[in-house]
Design an enzyme around this catalytic site. Sequence first.
Site, PDB file in Angstrom:
ATOM      1  N   PHE A  36       0.847  -1.199   0.000  1.00  0.00           N
ATOM      2  CA  PHE A  36       0.000   0.000   0.000  1.00  0.00           C
ATOM      3  C   PHE A  36       0.886   1.255   0.000  1.00  0.00           C
ATOM      4  O   PHE A  36       0.689   2.177  -0.792  1.00  0.00           O
ATOM      5  CB  PHE A  36      -0.918  -0.013   1.233  1.00  0.00           C
ATOM      6  N   GLU A 112     -30.770   3.456  17.571  1.00  0.00           N
ATOM      7  CA  GLU A 112     -29.350   3.583  17.221  1.00  0.00           C
ATOM      8  C   GLU A 112     -28.519   3.763  18.471  1.00  0.00           C
ATOM      9  O   GLU A 112     -29.058   4.085  19.529  1.00  0.00           O
ATOM     10  CB  GLU A 112     -29.152   4.843  16.361  1.00  0.00           C
ATOM     11  N   LYS A 114     -26.001   5.927  20.766  1.00  0.00           N
ATOM     12  CA  LYS A 114     -25.687   7.346  20.915  1.00  0.00           C
ATOM     13  C   LYS A 114     -24.175   7.436  21.124  1.00  0.00           C
ATOM     14  O   LYS A 114     -23.662   7.216  22.221  1.00  0.00           O
ATOM     15  CB  LYS A 114     -26.441   7.959  22.093  1.00  0.00           C
ATOM     16  N   ASP A 116     -20.540   8.635  21.700  1.00  0.00           N
ATOM     17  CA  ASP A 116     -20.063   9.694  22.585  1.00  0.00           C
ATOM     18  C   ASP A 116     -18.784  10.298  22.010  1.00  0.00           C
ATOM     19  O   ASP A 116     -17.679   9.901  22.352  1.00  0.00           O
ATOM     20  CB  ASP A 116     -19.804   9.095  23.975  1.00  0.00           C
ATOM     21  N   TYR A 223     -25.237   9.050  11.430  1.00  0.00           N
ATOM     22  CA  TYR A 223     -26.595   8.873  11.928  1.00  0.00           C
ATOM     23  C   TYR A 223     -27.672   9.643  11.182  1.00  0.00           C
ATOM     24  O   TYR A 223     -28.835   9.532  11.503  1.00  0.00           O
ATOM     25  CB  TYR A 223     -26.682   9.163  13.427  1.00  0.00           C
ATOM     26  N   LYS A 290     -35.648   6.858  17.185  1.00  0.00           N
ATOM     27  CA  LYS A 290     -36.193   7.786  16.179  1.00  0.00           C
ATOM     28  C   LYS A 290     -37.433   7.183  15.539  1.00  0.00           C
ATOM     29  O   LYS A 290     -37.479   5.968  15.308  1.00  0.00           O
ATOM     30  CB  LYS A 290     -35.157   8.030  15.065  1.00  0.00           C
ATOM     31  N   LYS A 314     -30.297   7.982  27.990  1.00  0.00           N
ATOM     32  CA  LYS A 314     -28.892   8.017  28.408  1.00  0.00           C
ATOM     33  C   LYS A 314     -28.646   6.974  29.482  1.00  0.00           C
ATOM     34  O   LYS A 314     -29.459   6.821  30.409  1.00  0.00           O
ATOM     35  CB  LYS A 314     -28.553   9.404  28.960  1.00  0.00           C
ATOM     36  N   CYS A 408       4.228  12.723  56.607  1.00  0.00           N
ATOM     37  CA  CYS A 408       4.492  12.598  55.172  1.00  0.00           C
ATOM     38  C   CYS A 408       5.109  11.221  54.872  1.00  0.00           C
ATOM     39  O   CYS A 408       6.098  10.842  55.510  1.00  0.00           O
ATOM     40  CB  CYS A 408       5.439  13.711  54.731  1.00  0.00           C
ATOM     41  N   CYS A 411       8.962  11.943  53.689  1.00  0.00           N
ATOM     42  CA  CYS A 411      10.028  12.559  54.490  1.00  0.00           C
ATOM     43  C   CYS A 411       9.693  12.579  55.970  1.00  0.00           C
ATOM     44  O   CYS A 411      10.460  13.119  56.765  1.00  0.00           O
ATOM     45  CB  CYS A 411      10.320  13.973  53.978  1.00  0.00           C
ATOM     46  N   CYS A 426       2.412  18.523  53.071  1.00  0.00           N
ATOM     47  CA  CYS A 426       3.715  18.379  53.695  1.00  0.00           C
ATOM     48  C   CYS A 426       4.418  19.696  53.383  1.00  0.00           C
ATOM     49  O   CYS A 426       4.545  20.079  52.222  1.00  0.00           O
ATOM     50  CB  CYS A 426       4.480  17.205  53.083  1.00  0.00           C
ATOM     51  N   CYS A 432      11.817  17.425  50.908  1.00  0.00           N
ATOM     52  CA  CYS A 432      10.956  16.268  50.664  1.00  0.00           C
ATOM     53  C   CYS A 432      11.146  15.834  49.196  1.00  0.00           C
ATOM     54  O   CYS A 432      10.843  16.601  48.271  1.00  0.00           O
ATOM     55  CB  CYS A 432       9.517  16.676  50.946  1.00  0.00           C
TER      56      CYS A 432
HETATM   57  S1  IVH Z   1     -29.596  12.239  15.857  1.00  0.00           S
HETATM   58  C1  IVH Z   1     -31.586  16.583  15.806  1.00  0.00           C
HETATM   59  N1  IVH Z   1     -28.322  10.062  16.353  1.00  0.00           N
HETATM   60  O1  IVH Z   1     -26.039  13.513  20.079  1.00  0.00           O
HETATM   61  C2  IVH Z   1     -30.485  15.835  16.361  1.00  0.00           C
HETATM   62  N2  IVH Z   1     -27.468  12.058  17.318  1.00  0.00           N
HETATM   63  O2  IVH Z   1     -27.754  15.484  21.657  1.00  0.00           O
HETATM   64  C3  IVH Z   1     -30.265  14.632  15.561  1.00  0.00           C
HETATM   65  N3  IVH Z   1     -25.421  11.733  18.617  1.00  0.00           N
HETATM   66  O3  IVH Z   1     -25.455  16.490  18.394  1.00  0.00           O
HETATM   67  C4  IVH Z   1     -29.237  13.867  16.170  1.00  0.00           C
HETATM   68  N4  IVH Z   1     -25.250   9.569  18.292  1.00  0.00           N
HETATM   69  O4  IVH Z   1     -23.776  14.662  18.072  1.00  0.00           O
HETATM   70  C5  IVH Z   1     -28.365  11.374  16.569  1.00  0.00           C
HETATM   71  N5  IVH Z   1     -27.297   8.028  16.663  1.00  0.00           N
HETATM   72  C6  IVH Z   1     -27.326   9.333  16.888  1.00  0.00           C
HETATM   73  C7  IVH Z   1     -26.357   9.993  17.654  1.00  0.00           C
HETATM   74  C8  IVH Z   1     -26.471  11.361  17.846  1.00  0.00           C
HETATM   75  C9  IVH Z   1     -24.703  10.632  18.868  1.00  0.00           C
HETATM   76  C10 IVH Z   1     -25.093  13.081  19.144  1.00  0.00           C
HETATM   77  C11 IVH Z   1     -25.068  14.133  18.084  1.00  0.00           C
HETATM   78  C12 IVH Z   1     -25.997  15.206  18.529  1.00  0.00           C
HETATM   79  C13 IVH Z   1     -26.205  14.896  19.965  1.00  0.00           C
HETATM   80  C14 IVH Z   1     -27.604  15.268  20.320  1.00  0.00           C
END
Ligand code: IVH
Length: 645
Positions: A36, A112, A114, A116, A223, A290, A314, A408, A411, A426, A432
Amino acid sequence: MTNKVKNRIIQLRKDLSEYNYQYYVQNQSLISDYDFDVLLKELEDLENSYPEFSDENSPTKRVGGDITKNFPSIKHQYPMLSLSNSYSKDEIIDFEKRVIKLIDQDVAFTCELKYDGVAISLTYLDGKLLRAVTRGDGERGEDVTANARTINSIPLQLRGNYPKRFEIRGEVVFPHKAFNLLNEKRKQNNEQLFSNPRNTASGTMKMHDSSVVAKRNLDCYLYGLYSDKLLFDSSFEVFDELAKWGFKSPSSNNRYVEKVNSIDGVMDFINYWDKERSNLPFDIDGVVIKVDRLDFQNELGSTAKSPRWAIAYKFKAERVSTTLEKISYQVGRTGAITPVAFLKPIQLGGTIVKRASIHNADQMSKLNLHLGDTVFVEKGGEIIPKIIEVDFSKRSEESKPAKFISKCPECNSDLVRNEGEAQHYCKNEINCPPQIKGAIEHFVGRKRMDIDGFGSETVDLLYENNLINNFSDIYDLSYNDLIPLERIAEKSASNLIKSIEASKAVPFERVLFSLGIRHVGETVAKKLAKYFKTIYRLMLATLEELVEVDEIGDKIAVSLIEYFNNDKQKLVINNLINHGLNFTIVEEDQNSDVFKGMNIVVSGKFNSLSRDEIKKLIQENGGKVVSSVSSKTDLLVAGENMGAK
Ligand code: IVH
């Protein structure tokens, strides 16, 4: 000839993009790393020789190299909203009821992860990545395209049958493996460790040098698709299409995304990932639910902040239980004592946890810890996790309460706790060992004297060999002192001596910051240097004069007075002055009035300047040179062998 070159360039780009896609999106390796790199190098050479064929979406751009001075602010075509969050399943049930009531029929949901990380919006035009923008305030974000290009799972050139122009949103995450590797490297280089993958991903996307971003191996999960017309019927279906265009799309194979027909399916998804998330290669902080049908999403619309068609569930911070094996006490650079819990090693959020911080004595008694207890440990935003509580049901009858130390551990001096402060200290800063070494490490650090090659291992080595006992000893080191030491080669010895010498040019405000006076950080040091202009005035300043300075309060003022009243500290400063470090602001106009109204005695032998040169400087800067010390003397500039003065 050029046609041939052009065709070869096109072929190489096509092949390299394919290998890249197979590797980063499909997890399949079609070619060795070496092969590559050979092809990539060939392409790079051709592009360099024939700049007329350059293309910013060429696979060669993935290694970065573009320097972005500032990130232009871009208005989002579709505002980047947030999600309404909930921590309770009842609220998810309410969400479902609300949706069904508004739509007036049963609905399916897409569930989906979420992710982080940090949100990113990618715009594609004619199949090419046009622009990558951060969320910013939701209305406007920053153009970070050069950095986004280095993320291998973000396609630069799409495949299949894609729309002409669209925007796609996703989350840039720092995979655990890459994050842990980065921190291991930083540890080896004595650099400060990053505390968590999310903040580091966010910081990395804002870096000015994209070649550094390229080395960090970020990843991106998608997403949402945005365009002027509705392209599909279902949000679940979008993911299959995205995969066809070359995106690394979440899939139902690994349950990263799932379409469910009822609230029971939503709950299954939540429960599955609450347990399984610790096995993911990146962090998630919940799941997103959603409404699946896109026409229903349109019908439901959004409030000013968040869509009515989605909700985030969450997870509570991940928590595990393990045994508290012992408590040790660390002595910091400033003498602060921190109790640290040593735990039976346990897996928590992608890393193995062996230690937890307890902060201070109050925290220790609040937790009511006994050695051998089973404790619950949780990860916050810090590197080291916290002990949340004891599992009292598992406490053994014979176990003894952990008791905070009174001396400590390094020392053996008595520990002191000032009124109103939570920390024990200390106060033996001069003798120390961790405080001595910590003060030296602070002194040589990058934002201070910036002495290259002076990491904590070097400090340990020199301290243990009795070559340095405080930071002024650094300037007495010679090449011949270093050479006999194991682990210091000739080249590094001469480099070290060179950078020690170079550090003498560091300006006064940084020298002041380097001294490590408690509560005198970078900003305070700048303010003090600007106000007093020279250490001599600062050393003589009274509490009243000190608090006159903008943002200097009693706490800082008392700390300065204590520091300058300490004879040993004064001796160290005196040595540093003799070695020629800057203790006066160097102003454009050399003639200032910094010594105005001061009677100054100059005595002894100096290395950097002659006595006459020093006298001349004093006079040029408004001071009066007097020959002998009396009650009227404001300042004594003391060199070596100055006798009884
Ligand atoms: S949908 C209208 N899907 O979470 C907002 N957001 O608090 C549509 N995030 O700013 C967001 N995973 O950065 C969506 N599967 C997911 C997500 C996701 C992480 C984050 C995203 C967004 C924040 C919303």
